[in-house]
Design an enzyme around this catalytic site. Sequence first.
Site, PDB file in Angstrom:
ATOM      1  N   LYS A  35      76.629  39.791  42.598  1.00  0.00           N
ATOM      2  CA  LYS A  35      75.673  38.952  42.001  1.00  0.00           C
ATOM      3  C   LYS A  35      74.133  39.057  42.575  1.00  0.00           C
ATOM      4  O   LYS A  35      74.069  39.839  43.610  1.00  0.00           O
ATOM      5  CB  LYS A  35      76.245  37.406  42.732  1.00  0.00           C
ATOM      6  N   ARG A 130      81.224  23.424  50.672  1.00  0.00           N
ATOM      7  CA  ARG A 130      80.420  23.955  49.497  1.00  0.00           C
ATOM      8  C   ARG A 130      81.182  23.547  48.261  1.00  0.00           C
ATOM      9  O   ARG A 130      80.869  22.584  47.405  1.00  0.00           O
ATOM     10  CB  ARG A 130      80.067  25.252  49.640  1.00  0.00           C
ATOM     11  N   TYR A 252      44.209  37.566  56.589  1.00  0.00           N
ATOM     12  CA  TYR A 252      44.061  36.031  56.392  1.00  0.00           C
ATOM     13  C   TYR A 252      44.346  35.246  57.641  1.00  0.00           C
ATOM     14  O   TYR A 252      45.112  35.455  58.394  1.00  0.00           O
ATOM     15  CB  TYR A 252      45.064  35.674  55.354  1.00  0.00           C
ATOM     16  N   MET A 300      49.973  39.054  49.857  1.00  0.00           N
ATOM     17  CA  MET A 300      50.672  39.162  48.616  1.00  0.00           C
ATOM     18  C   MET A 300      51.048  40.683  48.374  1.00  0.00           C
ATOM     19  O   MET A 300      52.121  40.987  47.883  1.00  0.00           O
ATOM     20  CB  MET A 300      49.795  38.516  47.284  1.00  0.00           C
TER      21      MET A 300
END
Length: 355
Positions: A35, A130, A252, A300
């Site tokens: 998956k 779940r 940053y 980023m």
Amino acid sequence: MSRPVFAYIDTVALQHNLSVIRRHVGTSRIIAVVKADGYGHGLARIAQALLGADSCAVASIDEAIQLRELGWTKPILLLEGVFEIEEIRYCIQYDLSIVIHHYEQINMLRAAKLTQTIPVFIKFNSGMNRLGFKQDAFRTALAQIQSIAMLSPITLMSHFATADDDNGISTQMNIIQQQFARLPYPTSLANSAAALRYPASHGEWIRAGIALYGASPFADTRADTLDLRPVMTLHSRIIAVQTLMTGEALGYGLIWVAERNSRIGIVACGYADGYPRHASTGTPILVNGQRTQVLGRVSMDMLFVDLTQLPDAGVGSQVILWGQGLPVEEVAQAAGTISYELLCARAKRVTEREL
Ligand SMILES: *Cc1c(COP(=O)(O)O)cnc(C)c1O
């Protein structure tokens, strides 16, 4: 030169890991869990290498169809089953097996008036809460499934919540054994952790994900001690170097401040590539094969590494964010997450290459 971020995929390591799992599970059959685009490794690349597995499991019809189009002819299991009735005809067309975890799915299958068989895995909720039916509901659901002749063969399935930690599987195993006693069907219980650690859980089908990709499912055990090899190596390069004087700060927020004169490498890899922004100062990283640390805040497209102790490193030096020589689990731990999340988060713009 193109942007130097790549995910190198070692399909030989993948095959090796499959054989390690095979050694542990003996004659149980292996469902390779692919998956999320093969845990971020790229389904197309890894499907070939998984020919030794007995089945694949995915989360969506789209992934299942992609697998068929790649030439996968063995069983494919939809781990969450169908979400709507329209999907059932694709299950027939592409010969898919489905998990049934909810009455609504049984209703859809009844309404579909099947004329061809669909193999089903009925999911028992043995404590994880779940997916799946609890005790009484499970009996009712199984009876309903048995009454639809086209739902065949039937496999009994459950999933462990703590196979990877000290709690183990014994509580859930007791509940499962009581529930499944005297039911004449094969079982599928184990994920990677249970497959590697708890033979009693193996049954007919084990479902292995993370171990295939060479990461340890256990917080207390390194992958190499399990003889697992990393399949993905996230690679980039240093694209700039900065020299900081004592007291100057970085990136940053200027959250990292040089306590001495420092040499800083700027690596072309950031959170838009799938590197975790939460990887804080101290997160391990390899430059020219040598271990150093991430500094300051991940941006980023870039992040900072400490080159103060690596005078030979500079623009163009190879960086390994995780993979060969640096287990992804270590980076995950430093970022407060797990290997699964980092692998799955590989961004589309990070192209894969065969190692
Ligand atoms: C994802 C998944 C697995 C694989 O788990 P790993 O820990 O990666 O081995 C097995 N079973 C189910 C139901 C899953 O959703």
